[in-house]
Scaffold this motif. Sequence first.
Motif, PDB file in Angstrom:
ATOM      1  N   GLN A  49      43.380  35.064  35.820  1.00  0.00           N
ATOM      2  CA  GLN A  49      42.646  34.612  36.999  1.00  0.00           C
ATOM      3  C   GLN A  49      41.738  35.757  37.468  1.00  0.00           C
ATOM      4  OE1 GLN A  49      44.796  32.832  40.259  1.00  0.00           O
ATOM      5  NE2 GLN A  49      46.001  31.500  38.918  1.00  0.00           N
ATOM      6  N   THR A  50      42.290  36.957  37.461  1.00  0.00           N
ATOM      7  CA  THR A  50      41.533  38.127  37.892  1.00  0.00           C
ATOM      8  C   THR A  50      40.375  38.405  36.936  1.00  0.00           C
ATOM      9  OG1 THR A  50      43.570  39.000  38.856  1.00  0.00           O
ATOM     10  CG2 THR A  50      41.755  40.552  38.560  1.00  0.00           C
ATOM     11  N   LYS A  51      40.608  38.260  35.644  1.00  0.00           N
ATOM     12  CA  LYS A  51      39.535  38.475  34.674  1.00  0.00           C
ATOM     13  C   LYS A  51      38.470  37.387  34.799  1.00  0.00           C
ATOM     14  CE  LYS A  51      38.683  41.550  31.535  1.00  0.00           C
ATOM     15  NZ  LYS A  51      38.219  42.885  31.952  1.00  0.00           N
ATOM     16  N   GLN A  52      38.876  36.154  35.088  1.00  0.00           N
ATOM     17  CA  GLN A  52      37.923  35.065  35.316  1.00  0.00           C
ATOM     18  C   GLN A  52      36.983  35.435  36.469  1.00  0.00           C
ATOM     19  OE1 GLN A  52      37.284  32.228  33.730  1.00  0.00           O
ATOM     20  NE2 GLN A  52      35.952  31.281  35.241  1.00  0.00           N
ATOM     21  N   ALA A  53      37.543  35.965  37.549  1.00  0.00           N
ATOM     22  CA  ALA A  53      36.729  36.399  38.684  1.00  0.00           C
ATOM     23  C   ALA A  53      35.817  37.561  38.273  1.00  0.00           C
ATOM     24  CB  ALA A  53      37.633  36.800  39.849  1.00  0.00           C
ATOM     25  N   HIS A  54      36.345  38.510  37.535  1.00  0.00           N
ATOM     26  CA  HIS A  54      35.574  39.666  37.068  1.00  0.00           C
ATOM     27  C   HIS A  54      34.349  39.228  36.270  1.00  0.00           C
ATOM     28  CE1 HIS A  54      34.804  43.530  35.029  1.00  0.00           C
ATOM     29  NE2 HIS A  54      34.823  42.841  33.908  1.00  0.00           N
ATOM     30  N   TRP A  55      34.541  38.272  35.381  1.00  0.00           N
ATOM     31  CA  TRP A  55      33.440  37.821  34.526  1.00  0.00           C
ATOM     32  C   TRP A  55      32.373  37.042  35.294  1.00  0.00           C
ATOM     33  CZ3 TRP A  55      37.657  35.591  30.954  1.00  0.00           C
ATOM     34  CH2 TRP A  55      38.112  36.567  30.065  1.00  0.00           C
ATOM     35  N   ASN A  56      32.758  36.354  36.345  1.00  0.00           N
ATOM     36  CA  ASN A  56      31.871  35.373  36.964  1.00  0.00           C
ATOM     37  C   ASN A  56      31.416  35.711  38.382  1.00  0.00           C
ATOM     38  OD1 ASN A  56      31.692  33.116  34.945  1.00  0.00           O
ATOM     39  ND2 ASN A  56      33.898  33.454  35.038  1.00  0.00           N
ATOM     40  N   VAL A  57      31.819  36.833  38.937  1.00  0.00           N
ATOM     41  CA  VAL A  57      31.454  37.170  40.308  1.00  0.00           C
ATOM     42  C   VAL A  57      29.958  37.487  40.411  1.00  0.00           C
ATOM     43  CG1 VAL A  57      31.985  39.658  40.143  1.00  0.00           C
ATOM     44  CG2 VAL A  57      32.166  38.468  42.339  1.00  0.00           C
ATOM     45  N   LYS A  58      29.363  37.061  41.529  1.00  0.00           N
ATOM     46  CA  LYS A  58      27.955  37.332  41.841  1.00  0.00           C
ATOM     47  C   LYS A  58      27.859  37.657  43.325  1.00  0.00           C
ATOM     48  CE  LYS A  58      26.448  35.568  37.820  1.00  0.00           C
ATOM     49  NZ  LYS A  58      26.898  36.384  36.741  1.00  0.00           N
ATOM     50  N   GLY A  59      26.844  38.413  43.705  1.00  0.00           N
ATOM     51  CA  GLY A  59      26.615  38.690  45.117  1.00  0.00           C
ATOM     52  C   GLY A  59      26.105  40.095  45.340  1.00  0.00           C
ATOM     53  N   MET A  60      25.808  40.372  46.636  1.00  0.00           N
ATOM     54  CA  MET A  60      25.217  41.655  47.024  1.00  0.00           C
ATOM     55  C   MET A  60      26.134  42.841  46.694  1.00  0.00           C
ATOM     56  SD  MET A  60      22.189  41.168  48.085  1.00  0.00           S
ATOM     57  CE  MET A  60      21.834  42.706  48.903  1.00  0.00           C
ATOM     58  N   ASN A  61      27.423  42.656  46.769  1.00  0.00           N
ATOM     59  CA  ASN A  61      28.352  43.758  46.476  1.00  0.00           C
ATOM     60  C   ASN A  61      28.950  43.599  45.081  1.00  0.00           C
ATOM     61  OD1 ASN A  61      29.826  41.507  47.148  1.00  0.00           O
ATOM     62  ND2 ASN A  61      31.303  42.569  48.436  1.00  0.00           N
ATOM     63  N   PHE A  62      28.159  43.076  44.166  1.00  0.00           N
ATOM     64  CA  PHE A  62      28.619  42.730  42.821  1.00  0.00           C
ATOM     65  C   PHE A  62      29.391  43.855  42.140  1.00  0.00           C
ATOM     66  CE2 PHE A  62      27.717  43.421  38.321  1.00  0.00           C
ATOM     67  CZ  PHE A  62      28.459  42.398  37.770  1.00  0.00           C
ATOM     68  N   ILE A  63      28.781  45.024  42.008  1.00  0.00           N
ATOM     69  CA  ILE A  63      29.396  46.054  41.172  1.00  0.00           C
ATOM     70  C   ILE A  63      30.738  46.511  41.728  1.00  0.00           C
ATOM     71  CG2 ILE A  63      28.247  48.100  42.138  1.00  0.00           C
ATOM     72  CD1 ILE A  63      28.920  47.364  38.389  1.00  0.00           C
ATOM     73  N   ALA A  64      30.846  46.640  43.043  1.00  0.00           N
ATOM     74  CA  ALA A  64      32.115  47.073  43.640  1.00  0.00           C
ATOM     75  C   ALA A  64      33.217  46.051  43.396  1.00  0.00           C
ATOM     76  CB  ALA A  64      31.932  47.317  45.143  1.00  0.00           C
ATOM     77  N   VAL A  65      32.910  44.781  43.590  1.00  0.00           N
ATOM     78  CA  VAL A  65      33.915  43.734  43.414  1.00  0.00           C
ATOM     79  C   VAL A  65      34.216  43.538  41.931  1.00  0.00           C
ATOM     80  CG1 VAL A  65      34.422  41.293  43.832  1.00  0.00           C
ATOM     81  CG2 VAL A  65      33.280  42.639  45.600  1.00  0.00           C
ATOM     82  N   HIS A  66      33.182  43.592  41.098  1.00  0.00           N
ATOM     83  CA  HIS A  66      33.354  43.480  39.646  1.00  0.00           C
ATOM     84  C   HIS A  66      34.320  44.562  39.145  1.00  0.00           C
ATOM     85  CE1 HIS A  66      31.942  42.585  35.530  1.00  0.00           C
ATOM     86  NE2 HIS A  66      31.784  43.887  35.350  1.00  0.00           N
ATOM     87  N   GLU A  67      34.129  45.790  39.606  1.00  0.00           N
ATOM     88  CA  GLU A  67      35.005  46.896  39.202  1.00  0.00           C
ATOM     89  C   GLU A  67      36.399  46.757  39.800  1.00  0.00           C
ATOM     90  OE1 GLU A  67      32.825  50.482  40.103  1.00  0.00           O
ATOM     91  OE2 GLU A  67      31.509  50.208  38.365  1.00  0.00           O
ATOM     92  N   LEU A  68      36.501  46.281  41.053  1.00  0.00           N
ATOM     93  CA  LEU A  68      37.814  46.044  41.666  1.00  0.00           C
ATOM     94  C   LEU A  68      38.602  45.037  40.831  1.00  0.00           C
ATOM     95  CD1 LEU A  68      39.965  46.183  43.920  1.00  0.00           C
ATOM     96  CD2 LEU A  68      38.640  44.410  45.120  1.00  0.00           C
ATOM     97  N   PHE A  69      37.950  43.951  40.438  1.00  0.00           N
ATOM     98  CA  PHE A  69      38.642  42.937  39.650  1.00  0.00           C
ATOM     99  C   PHE A  69      39.084  43.486  38.302  1.00  0.00           C
ATOM    100  CE2 PHE A  69      36.183  39.321  41.951  1.00  0.00           C
ATOM    101  CZ  PHE A  69      37.021  39.426  43.037  1.00  0.00           C
ATOM    102  N   ASP A  70      38.283  44.349  37.705  1.00  0.00           N
ATOM    103  CA  ASP A  70      38.677  44.959  36.433  1.00  0.00           C
ATOM    104  C   ASP A  70      39.900  45.860  36.630  1.00  0.00           C
ATOM    105  OD1 ASP A  70      38.081  44.837  33.715  1.00  0.00           O
ATOM    106  OD2 ASP A  70      36.892  46.672  33.758  1.00  0.00           O
ATOM    107  N   ASP A  71      39.917  46.630  37.715  1.00  0.00           N
ATOM    108  CA  ASP A  71      41.078  47.482  38.010  1.00  0.00           C
ATOM    109  C   ASP A  71      42.332  46.637  38.260  1.00  0.00           C
ATOM    110  OD1 ASP A  71      39.467  49.731  37.785  1.00  0.00           O
ATOM    111  OD2 ASP A  71      39.264  50.021  39.961  1.00  0.00           O
ATOM    112  N   LEU A  72      42.175  45.551  39.018  1.00  0.00           N
ATOM    113  CA  LEU A  72      43.317  44.676  39.292  1.00  0.00           C
ATOM    114  C   LEU A  72      43.817  44.014  38.012  1.00  0.00           C
ATOM    115  CD1 LEU A  72      42.198  43.018  42.645  1.00  0.00           C
ATOM    116  CD2 LEU A  72      43.845  44.878  42.327  1.00  0.00           C
ATOM    117  N   HIS A  73      42.898  43.651  37.134  1.00  0.00           N
ATOM    118  CA  HIS A  73      43.285  43.078  35.837  1.00  0.00           C
ATOM    119  C   HIS A  73      44.151  44.066  35.062  1.00  0.00           C
ATOM    120  CE1 HIS A  73      42.568  42.845  31.453  1.00  0.00           C
ATOM    121  NE2 HIS A  73      42.872  41.574  31.641  1.00  0.00           N
TER     122      HIS A  73
END
Length: 174
Positions: A49-73
Amino acid sequence: MAKDKTPKNAGNGKTQMHKTMNPISENIRGAMVELLQAHLGTAIDITYQTKQAHWNVKGMNFIAVHELFDDLHDLTEGYVDDIAERLTAIGGQAHGTVQASVQNSLLDAYPLDLVKSEDHLRRLTESYAKWSAAVEKGIEEASEAGDPLTEDLLTGIGRGLDKSIYFMESHFQG
């Protein structure tokens, strides 16, 4: 439609157990294997679920959230290994395939159409919180059964889940 949470085994209607010199009684080991199968399926589910979010997240804070999801994964992937190893150490057979995980997970299916970072953050927080509540019940069950090592494993996972929830909730609180 509610999922059947009954662990799938080798068709014998019982939890599949291997001989071991582990000092815990077979009855307790069997109960802990069933408990851990549910948490193994849930850990695999939340990992992806976390990797799904990592792959598909979009928005102004993209890189921070993208990296957070990768760390949580990465963090949840460690839980998968720890749970599977405990399960097999007490004589169980880890059911770690994707199909088994779907059958054993305590979580609801993750929506495949989410895009906005806040939507992913809120939905993942729900999944982490649901698993965290189940982990707390598992800690009590392991304690009552007299299995301090499974209790300790779940306690560590619970601490990590609480921290993960904090990291995600901090994006939309305030």
